[in-house]
Design a protein around this motif. Structure first.
Motif, PDB file in Angstrom:
ATOM      1  N   ARG A 114       0.600  -5.140  10.607  1.00 54.72           N
ATOM      2  CA  ARG A 114      -0.400  -4.081  10.751  1.00 54.72           C
ATOM      3  C   ARG A 114      -1.493  -4.540  11.698  1.00 54.72           C
ATOM      4  NH1 ARG A 114      -2.025  -0.077   6.987  1.00 54.72           N
ATOM      5  NH2 ARG A 114      -4.013   0.766   7.623  1.00 54.72           N
ATOM      6  N   ARG A 115      -1.916  -3.674  12.610  1.00 55.72           N
ATOM      7  CA  ARG A 115      -2.944  -4.044  13.581  1.00 55.72           C
ATOM      8  C   ARG A 115      -4.298  -3.409  13.295  1.00 55.72           C
ATOM      9  NH1 ARG A 115      -0.999  -6.654  18.145  1.00 55.72           N
ATOM     10  NH2 ARG A 115       1.258  -6.660  18.275  1.00 55.72           N
ATOM     11  N   LYS A 116      -4.302  -2.254  12.639  1.00 53.99           N
ATOM     12  CA  LYS A 116      -5.587  -1.595  12.414  1.00 53.99           C
ATOM     13  C   LYS A 116      -6.130  -1.924  11.023  1.00 53.99           C
ATOM     14  CE  LYS A 116      -3.530   2.793  11.090  1.00 53.99           C
ATOM     15  NZ  LYS A 116      -3.487   4.213  11.303  1.00 53.99           N
ATOM     16  N   PRO A 117      -7.441  -1.821  10.858  1.00 52.95           N
ATOM     17  CA  PRO A 117      -8.052  -2.124   9.552  1.00 52.95           C
ATOM     18  C   PRO A 117      -7.545  -1.176   8.467  1.00 52.95           C
ATOM     19  CG  PRO A 117      -9.723  -1.978  11.270  1.00 52.95           C
ATOM     20  CD  PRO A 117      -8.438  -1.492  11.868  1.00 52.95           C
ATOM     21  N   LEU A 118      -7.631  -1.631   7.242  1.00 48.56           N
ATOM     22  CA  LEU A 118      -7.237  -0.801   6.106  1.00 48.56           C
ATOM     23  C   LEU A 118      -8.220   0.352   5.929  1.00 48.56           C
ATOM     24  CD1 LEU A 118      -6.500  -3.670   3.562  1.00 48.56           C
ATOM     25  CD2 LEU A 118      -4.807  -2.247   4.716  1.00 48.56           C
ATOM     26  N   SER A 119      -7.709   1.501   5.517  1.00 54.63           N
ATOM     27  CA  SER A 119      -8.579   2.638   5.226  1.00 54.63           C
ATOM     28  C   SER A 119      -9.322   2.363   3.923  1.00 54.63           C
ATOM     29  CB  SER A 119      -7.746   3.919   5.104  1.00 54.63           C
ATOM     30  OG  SER A 119      -6.974   3.878   3.908  1.00 54.63           O
ATOM     31  N   GLU A 120     -10.335   3.159   3.654  1.00 53.55           N
ATOM     32  CA  GLU A 120     -11.084   3.015   2.402  1.00 53.55           C
ATOM     33  C   GLU A 120     -10.164   3.204   1.203  1.00 53.55           C
ATOM     34  OE1 GLU A 120     -14.277   2.047   2.037  1.00 53.55           O
ATOM     35  OE2 GLU A 120     -14.339   1.785   4.210  1.00 53.55           O
ATOM     36  N   GLU A 121      -9.237   4.159   1.285  1.00 53.47           N
ATOM     37  CA  GLU A 121      -8.301   4.400   0.193  1.00 53.47           C
ATOM     38  C   GLU A 121      -7.371   3.196  -0.011  1.00 53.47           C
ATOM     39  OE1 GLU A 121      -4.743   7.489  -1.143  1.00 53.47           O
ATOM     40  OE2 GLU A 121      -5.817   7.841   0.729  1.00 53.47           O
ATOM     41  N   GLU A 122      -6.851   2.635   1.086  1.00 52.11           N
ATOM     42  CA  GLU A 122      -5.974   1.463   0.985  1.00 52.11           C
ATOM     43  C   GLU A 122      -6.727   0.265   0.408  1.00 52.11           C
ATOM     44  OE1 GLU A 122      -2.856   1.915   4.661  1.00 52.11           O
ATOM     45  OE2 GLU A 122      -4.974   1.665   5.156  1.00 52.11           O
ATOM     46  N   LEU A 123      -7.965   0.080   0.848  1.00 50.17           N
ATOM     47  CA  LEU A 123      -8.782  -1.007   0.309  1.00 50.17           C
ATOM     48  C   LEU A 123      -8.982  -0.845  -1.194  1.00 50.17           C
ATOM     49  CD1 LEU A 123     -11.506  -1.431   3.059  1.00 50.17           C
ATOM     50  CD2 LEU A 123      -9.968  -3.225   2.238  1.00 50.17           C
ATOM     51  N   ALA A 124      -9.256   0.385  -1.624  1.00 47.84           N
ATOM     52  CA  ALA A 124      -9.490   0.634  -3.050  1.00 47.84           C
ATOM     53  C   ALA A 124      -8.236   0.351  -3.874  1.00 47.84           C
ATOM     54  CB  ALA A 124      -9.952   2.083  -3.255  1.00 47.84           C
ATOM     55  N   ILE A 125      -7.084   0.767  -3.367  1.00 53.76           N
ATOM     56  CA  ILE A 125      -5.823   0.528  -4.080  1.00 53.76           C
ATOM     57  C   ILE A 125      -5.541  -0.967  -4.174  1.00 53.76           C
ATOM     58  CG2 ILE A 125      -3.307   0.788  -3.918  1.00 53.76           C
ATOM     59  CD1 ILE A 125      -3.891   3.603  -2.693  1.00 53.76           C
ATOM     60  N   ARG A 126      -5.680  -1.677  -3.069  1.00 62.41           N
ATOM     61  CA  ARG A 126      -5.398  -3.119  -3.075  1.00 62.41           C
ATOM     62  C   ARG A 126      -6.391  -3.891  -3.935  1.00 62.41           C
ATOM     63  NH1 ARG A 126      -2.992  -4.202   2.958  1.00 62.41           N
ATOM     64  NH2 ARG A 126      -1.473  -2.526   2.801  1.00 62.41           N
ATOM     65  N   GLU A 127      -7.646  -3.481  -3.909  1.00 62.22           N
ATOM     66  CA  GLU A 127      -8.634  -4.155  -4.743  1.00 62.22           C
ATOM     67  C   GLU A 127      -8.341  -3.903  -6.219  1.00 62.22           C
ATOM     68  OE1 GLU A 127     -11.665  -6.585  -5.928  1.00 62.22           O
ATOM     69  OE2 GLU A 127     -10.700  -6.437  -3.968  1.00 62.22           O
ATOM     70  N   ALA A 128      -7.910  -2.689  -6.553  1.00 57.07           N
ATOM     71  CA  ALA A 128      -7.550  -2.384  -7.947  1.00 57.07           C
ATOM     72  C   ALA A 128      -6.359  -3.246  -8.385  1.00 57.07           C
ATOM     73  CB  ALA A 128      -7.215  -0.904  -8.097  1.00 57.07           C
ATOM     74  N   GLN A 129      -5.382  -3.437  -7.503  1.00 59.19           N
ATOM     75  CA  GLN A 129      -4.226  -4.269  -7.850  1.00 59.19           C
ATOM     76  C   GLN A 129      -4.638  -5.733  -7.981  1.00 59.19           C
ATOM     77  OE1 GLN A 129      -1.870  -2.659  -4.562  1.00 59.19           O
ATOM     78  NE2 GLN A 129      -0.293  -2.116  -6.054  1.00 59.19           N
TER      79      GLN A 129
END
Length: 142
Positions: A114-129
């Motif tokens: 992946r080259r672009k930064p994570l979206s806010e939604e992706e960040l939230a999902i990964r942080e929850a995991q």
């Protein structure tokens, strides 16, 4: 032997082009990445060599030998290799089934290279995991 399953959060310190850097400054959480890590610590080098051959990763010397203790070695694997390993061993796990399932689900949501930064939604999902994994890894009263 001992084993660990963790989802690590870290800042991405890779050099970036000035155009990309300028774009990332406007994002609140730019440069944060998450990565799955699995490790197995054991004194049996043959076992760890077998894991290395079958699943990849690296072997590290964890501690020096003493008169009372053998040298401990640690096999570590990350990202998709870690998920592949967990999918194979999950049916045989007794104490880390929930961690393995969370890790496999986490890695399934990761896009390679992946080259672009994570979206806010992706960040939230990964942080929850990651938070769920940290909670599952807490030592209980036993």
């Amino acid at each position: 032997g001992e084993g660990t399953i963790v989802i690590e959060r870290a800042r991405d310190n890779k050099p970036q082009t000035s155009k990309l850097r300028l774009r990332q400054r406007t994002r609140k959480h730019s440069g944060i990445r998450y990565r799955l890590h699995v490790s197995v610590t054991n004194t049996n080098r043959d076992l760890l060599d077998w894991l290395l051959l079958k699943f990849g990763g690296k072997i590290y010397c964890q501690s020096g030998a003493t008169l009372k203790h053998k040298e401990a070695l640690q096999w570590r694997v990350s990202s998709q290799e870690a998920s592949d390993f967990l999918q194979v061993v999950k049916p045989f796990l007794k104490g880390k089934v929930l961690q393995a399932q969370n890790a496999i689900e986490f890695q399934a949501g990761v896009k390679p290279k992946r080259r672009k930064p994570l979206s806010e939604e992706e960040l939230a999902i990964r942080e929850a995991q990651r938070t769920l994994m940290a909670g599952l890894n807490l030592k209980g009263p036993n």
